[in-house]
Design a protein around this motif. Sequence first.
Motif, short mmCIF file in Angstrom:
data_model
loop_
_atom_site.label_atom_id
_atom_site.label_comp_id
_atom_site.label_asym_id
_atom_site.label_seq_id
_atom_site.Cartn_x
_atom_site.Cartn_y
_atom_site.Cartn_z
N ASP A 1 0.81 -1.21 0.00
CA ASP A 1 0.00 0.00 0.00
C ASP A 1 0.84 1.26 0.00
O ASP A 1 0.31 2.37 0.17
N GLU A 2 2.17 1.12 -0.17
CA GLU A 2 3.06 2.27 -0.30
C GLU A 2 4.25 1.85 -1.16
O GLU A 2 4.55 0.66 -1.27
N THR A 3 4.92 2.81 -1.75
CA THR A 3 6.07 2.50 -2.59
C THR A 3 7.34 2.49 -1.74
O THR A 3 7.40 3.11 -0.67
N GLY A 4 8.35 1.77 -2.24
CA GLY A 4 9.63 1.76 -1.56
C GLY A 4 9.56 1.17 -0.17
O GLY A 4 8.78 0.27 0.12
N TYR A 5 10.39 1.72 0.71
CA TYR A 5 10.49 1.21 2.09
C TYR A 5 9.27 1.60 2.90
O TYR A 5 8.55 0.77 3.43
N GLU B 1 3.84 -18.59 -1.11
CA GLU B 1 3.04 -19.80 -1.17
C GLU B 1 1.55 -19.49 -0.97
O GLU B 1 0.69 -20.03 -1.66
N ILE B 2 1.27 -18.58 -0.03
CA ILE B 2 -0.12 -18.16 0.20
C ILE B 2 -0.66 -17.44 -1.03
O ILE B 2 -1.81 -17.61 -1.42
N GLY B 3 0.17 -16.60 -1.62
CA GLY B 3 -0.20 -15.96 -2.88
C GLY B 3 -0.88 -14.61 -2.77
O GLY B 3 -1.29 -14.04 -3.78
N HIS B 4 -1.00 -14.07 -1.57
CA HIS B 4 -1.60 -12.74 -1.40
C HIS B 4 -1.10 -12.14 -0.09
O HIS B 4 -0.56 -12.85 0.76
N PRO B 5 -1.26 -10.82 0.09
CA PRO B 5 -0.77 -10.18 1.32
C PRO B 5 -1.40 -10.77 2.57
O PRO B 5 -2.56 -11.17 2.57
N VAL C 1 -1.63 3.41 5.46
CA VAL C 1 -0.91 2.14 5.33
C VAL C 1 -1.18 1.27 6.56
O VAL C 1 -1.57 0.11 6.45
N VAL C 2 -0.97 1.84 7.74
CA VAL C 2 -1.37 1.19 8.99
C VAL C 2 -2.70 1.78 9.40
O VAL C 2 -2.88 3.01 9.37
N VAL D 1 -2.00 -3.90 9.29
CA VAL D 1 -1.23 -3.50 8.12
C VAL D 1 -1.14 -4.68 7.16
O VAL D 1 -1.01 -5.83 7.59
N ARG D 2 -1.26 -4.40 5.88
CA ARG D 2 -1.08 -5.45 4.87
C ARG D 2 0.41 -5.59 4.57
O ARG D 2 1.11 -4.60 4.40
#
Length: 469
Positions: free
Chosen positions: A261-265, A307-311, A336-337, A394-395
Amino acid sequence: MADTSNAIADVVVVGSGFAGLSAAISASQAGASVIVLEKENSLGGNSVVSGGTVTVVGSPIQAREGIQDSFSLLKSDMCQAGQQRNNPRLVQQVIEQSYPTFEWLTNELGVKFKDRVDQYGGHSVPRNHTPEDVSGAAMITALLTKAKQLGVEIRTQTRLSKLLVNSQRDTHPILTGVEVQTTKPSAPIQQINVNQGVVLATGGFSGDTGFRQQYAPHLPPNLDHTNVPNTSAEALVEAIRIGAQCLDLDQIQLAPWVSPDETGYGIAPLFASYTVLAYGLALDPATGKRFINELADRKRWTDKLLEIGHPCIGIADAAGMQNSGIDIEPDLDRGVVKKFETLSSLASTYQIPLEKLNQTISRYNSFVEQHQDPEFGKFIRDYAKPLSSPFYGVRLWPKVHYTMGGLKIDVRGRVLGKGDRPIIGLYAAGEVTGGIHGACRLGGCAITECLVFGRIAGREAATHTQVPS
């Protein structure tokens, strides 16, 4: 065309992060004249945006808290995470010098650390020491101050374009200088001759998609990374051109505690790594269940997420934030949070089955009360508390974070060429090197490595002889 007004220095350091500045200070203290080259306009590279955490064995805080640690335990942790691909001699060097380096930071440079010790994923015990401002910036400032006091010359917007070696045939290459070019339009190439050596401290290649895909084609080319822009491989490529060996270039670490949900770090890593993983939990929103020991190493984490395939969803509470010292409240407006007064609102936002979520939270809280996790074996601190409202979510989804592979070096920081013979006058430290972390780097070990081998490489470059031993 090269500029004829050549400069000269005993030692040239390429890169101005933890490894580069440590090398510059060490070389200068050994009596060398030093020039530091930084291709960007600002100094510090990825080190500035890091959390600044160092891994230390044998600190007074560990002793005060009764934490039983040892060189052999950290070595076991690092090599287990690295799937035994680590060079044990390099690992031992980092570990043995971890506390002397910590003392150097605090006593000589004045860097202030929090009066506590944290435990990151993959570490058997708490041994991670974090600066007061939870940032590498203060450490970079301290290193810069020391370097300038010693008379180190620092050039920004100056990019390495070529490593110069002797042109004699049938001899082992000896480094004689570098060609550099400023980033100003139409700037001429300049030459800096070196009396002693060059230290490459240019970091990794997480942002160099072309180079990354050449060696790790299994990674999606559009995968985001956590590094500063222009984290690229040109110095590594140039070292390869003159005969340097590399290893583990396909071993690229993905960070599991970053957010899509955000770019970079972004802000997610501080909250997730310090609060969620240590004092909260992570679950699969499709099932509402935990799926991993939250303090597992990064490779296990990312492998499981892929393995789960999603956040997944990381969950913590106010008590966890108080324990971690990370206050996420000022950053909630970034979206984001997120903060939730009830588990039902959290479940609705992240589409988690509410009944399963309630069961998972209740079960985890019982583990916290017992200070034991029989489900996944997570280490639970004595002062951890059961999760309660309000909750924070948070994702989390992986991004490229660190490149374990790079130049092959020995315990003296010398870059090795054909037949493992040193390329005379060429040294390296930090993420541009390989061999220390193997298949997976444990959190906090990179900065320790940068500082330890930066100091070693700088000293060796300033005092080496012209005949390899």
